[in-house]
Design an enzyme around this catalytic site. Structure first.
Site, PDB file in Angstrom:
ATOM      1  N   PRO A  66      -5.652  32.766  15.514  1.00  0.00           N
ATOM      2  CA  PRO A  66      -5.598  31.364  15.072  1.00  0.00           C
ATOM      3  C   PRO A  66      -5.243  31.168  13.600  1.00  0.00           C
ATOM      4  CG  PRO A  66      -7.539  31.746  16.445  1.00  0.00           C
ATOM      5  CD  PRO A  66      -6.918  33.083  16.190  1.00  0.00           C
ATOM      6  N   LYS A 171       8.304  28.998   8.065  1.00  0.00           N
ATOM      7  CA  LYS A 171       7.624  28.418   9.239  1.00  0.00           C
ATOM      8  C   LYS A 171       6.939  27.090   8.890  1.00  0.00           C
ATOM      9  CE  LYS A 171       5.015  27.987  12.897  1.00  0.00           C
ATOM     10  NZ  LYS A 171       5.471  27.585  14.191  1.00  0.00           N
TER      11      LYS A 171
HETATM   12  P1  NAD Z   1      -5.205  30.241  20.762  1.00  0.00           P
HETATM   13  O1  NAD Z   1      -6.419  29.691  20.129  1.00  0.00           O
HETATM   14  O2  NAD Z   1      -4.792  29.783  22.127  1.00  0.00           O
HETATM   15  O3  NAD Z   1      -5.323  31.867  20.836  1.00  0.00           O
HETATM   16  C1  NAD Z   1      -5.926  32.669  19.863  1.00  0.00           C
HETATM   17  C2  NAD Z   1      -6.583  33.855  20.586  1.00  0.00           C
HETATM   18  O4  NAD Z   1      -7.071  34.765  19.583  1.00  0.00           O
HETATM   19  C3  NAD Z   1      -7.786  33.467  21.455  1.00  0.00           C
HETATM   20  O5  NAD Z   1      -7.601  33.964  22.770  1.00  0.00           O
HETATM   21  C4  NAD Z   1      -8.979  34.128  20.757  1.00  0.00           C
HETATM   22  O6  NAD Z   1      -9.980  34.567  21.654  1.00  0.00           O
HETATM   23  C5  NAD Z   1      -8.292  35.296  20.084  1.00  0.00           C
HETATM   24  N1  NAD Z   1      -9.033  35.861  18.936  1.00  0.00           N
HETATM   25  C6  NAD Z   1      -9.562  35.217  17.865  1.00  0.00           C
HETATM   26  N2  NAD Z   1     -10.092  36.112  17.014  1.00  0.00           N
HETATM   27  C7  NAD Z   1      -9.901  37.346  17.550  1.00  0.00           C
HETATM   28  C8  NAD Z   1     -10.230  38.666  17.148  1.00  0.00           C
HETATM   29  N3  NAD Z   1     -10.861  38.924  15.996  1.00  0.00           N
HETATM   30  N4  NAD Z   1      -9.877  39.692  17.956  1.00  0.00           N
HETATM   31  C9  NAD Z   1      -9.223  39.461  19.110  1.00  0.00           C
HETATM   32  N5  NAD Z   1      -8.886  38.229  19.562  1.00  0.00           N
HETATM   33  C10 NAD Z   1      -9.232  37.188  18.792  1.00  0.00           C
HETATM   34  O7  NAD Z   1      -4.020  29.996  19.704  1.00  0.00           O
HETATM   35  P2  NAD Z   1      -2.426  30.001  19.988  1.00  0.00           P
HETATM   36  O8  NAD Z   1      -1.976  28.648  20.383  1.00  0.00           O
HETATM   37  O9  NAD Z   1      -2.087  31.169  20.867  1.00  0.00           O
HETATM   38  O10 NAD Z   1      -1.891  30.224  18.494  1.00  0.00           O
HETATM   39  C11 NAD Z   1      -1.960  31.488  17.860  1.00  0.00           C
HETATM   40  C12 NAD Z   1      -1.200  31.404  16.552  1.00  0.00           C
HETATM   41  O11 NAD Z   1       0.153  31.037  16.823  1.00  0.00           O
HETATM   42  C13 NAD Z   1      -1.750  30.357  15.562  1.00  0.00           C
HETATM   43  O12 NAD Z   1      -1.680  30.886  14.264  1.00  0.00           O
HETATM   44  C14 NAD Z   1      -0.813  29.193  15.743  1.00  0.00           C
HETATM   45  O13 NAD Z   1      -0.722  28.386  14.564  1.00  0.00           O
HETATM   46  C15 NAD Z   1       0.491  29.900  16.057  1.00  0.00           C
HETATM   47  N6  NAD Z   1       1.453  29.105  16.836  1.00  0.00           N
HETATM   48  C16 NAD Z   1       1.050  28.403  17.931  1.00  0.00           C
HETATM   49  C17 NAD Z   1       1.999  27.666  18.648  1.00  0.00           C
HETATM   50  C18 NAD Z   1       1.598  26.853  19.869  1.00  0.00           C
HETATM   51  O14 NAD Z   1       2.438  26.071  20.349  1.00  0.00           O
HETATM   52  N7  NAD Z   1       0.393  27.027  20.412  1.00  0.00           N
HETATM   53  C19 NAD Z   1       3.345  27.666  18.256  1.00  0.00           C
HETATM   54  C20 NAD Z   1       3.730  28.442  17.164  1.00  0.00           C
HETATM   55  C21 NAD Z   1       2.765  29.163  16.461  1.00  0.00           C
END
Ligand code: NAD
Length: 296
Positions: A66, A171
């Site tokens: 995240p 980004k």
């Molecule tokens: P999300 O919250 O769905 O997924 C994050 C995952 O990380 C969760 O499954 C959580 O359990 C896991 N996690 C957290 N801490 C952890 C640790 N210490 N060890 C292992 N796992 C851990 O978030 P997302 O939507 O997949 O986004 C992830 C990143 O991508 C963010 O930085 C976000 O800004 C970026 N992003 C998201 C999108 C989108 O459309 N969702 C688009 C571009 C970029």
């Protein structure tokens, strides 16, 4: 084919890891959520019992977490995994975090002889599932080329933005622009509706006019104009308001540091934070449209 450790299997990381399996790589995945692990296991990934177990013997370590605190904690924290990573491995962080944290991570890993690039993505959950993401890379040119072996399994475009941290800067510039376009598209559509126009007809008109933009064309925020977008699914899935608010905070921090003037970005951040504080943090960011609707 490479041995890949994949850490963080959420909305983005889950489908990205599955696409790496489909591309023929050997993927060992880890997430704190057992449900997330079960999904990738069902698609053929190996499941690790810890993050350090996942990185054991890996050629590439990819993280998709995240925010900065999770990324820095994972690699450099008290229980950090840097010591378990092979000196031949390349660490690729695809999370969206601030450029300074990316540089801190790069320096911390370099001190232990480990190569690193920041590679945040554009393309959203749809792009992650379809394997059409754009990767925006900061780091050495040689590491950028090396990373393509795995990035190509998850995306269509890879750009080299500059040194470590440059991927993150590019980004957040993009996301700041995206947020401004989403807000402007929403208020324009609502003004049309308030004046008796059909939002689909108005969208078609603006798509052939100078107001055409990505949010109007491919991610229309007004329910019912497009199928298969979050606005037509109660704003579920997609890119959460919480994450957009986070990215706009990063953008404004960067703007403050570089003394850049970003009035539209500042306004968009305030609108998104207010929307988040009204209880909409888990909805897709196109739900900002709701804040322009007449409530009574
Ligand atoms: P999300 O919250 O769905 O997924 C994050 C995952 O990380 C969760 O499954 C959580 O359990 C896991 N996690 C957290 N801490 C952890 C640790 N210490 N060890 C292992 N796992 C851990 O978030 P997302 O939507 O997949 O986004 C992830 C990143 O991508 C963010 O930085 C976000 O800004 C970026 N992003 C998201 C999108 C989108 O459309 N969702 C688009 C571009 C970029």
């Amino acid at each position: 084919m490479a041995q890949v450790a994949f850490i963080g299997l959420g909305n983005m990381g889950g489908p990205m890891a599955i696409n790496l399996v489909k591309a023929g790589h050997q993927v060992k995945a880890f997430d704190l959520s057992l449900d997330a692990l079960a999904v990738v296991k069902a698609e053929g990934a190996d499941v690790a019992v810890s993050a350090s177990d996942a990185v054991e013997g890996a050629d590439f370590i990819i993280s998709m977490l995240p925010a900065s605190k999770h990324v820095l904690g994972l690699y450099l924290g008290e229980q950090g995994i840097a010591g378990s990573i092979s000196k031949q491995a390349l660490v690729i962080d695809c999370s969206t975090i601030d450029a300074d944290s990316a540089r801190t991570l790069g320096a911390g890993l370099a001190a232990q002889g480990i190569a690193f690039i920041d590679a945040p993505v554009s393309g959203g959950v749809g792009g992650a599932k379809a394997g059409t993401l754009t990767f925006i890379v900061g780091g050495d040119e040689a590491h950028f080329h090396r990373a393509k072996e795995v990035l190509q399994g998850m995306g269509k475009n890879t750009f080299h933005a500059g040194a470590i941290g440059a991927g993150q800067v590019a980004k957040i510039c993009n996301n700041m622009l995206l947020s401004v376009l989403m807000v402007a598209t929403s208020e324009s559509l609502q003004m049309g509706i308030d004046n008796g126009l059909d939002p689909k007809v108005l969208s078609d008109i603006m798509l052939k006019s100078s107001g055409r933009n990505w949010t109007l064309e491919l991610y229309n925020p007004c329910p019912g104009v497009l199928e298969n977008v979050p606005s037509s699914n109660d704003y579920q899935g997609g890119f959460m308001v919480d994450l957009m608010a986070k990215d706009l905070g990063l953008a404004l921090e960067a703007a403050t540091q570089s003394q850049s003037s970003t009035p539209m970005g500042a306004l968009a951040r305030n609108l998104y934070v207010a929307h988040q504080r009204s209880g909409h943090g888990k909805l897709d960011f196109s739900s900002i449209f709701k804040s322009f609707e007449r409530k009574a």
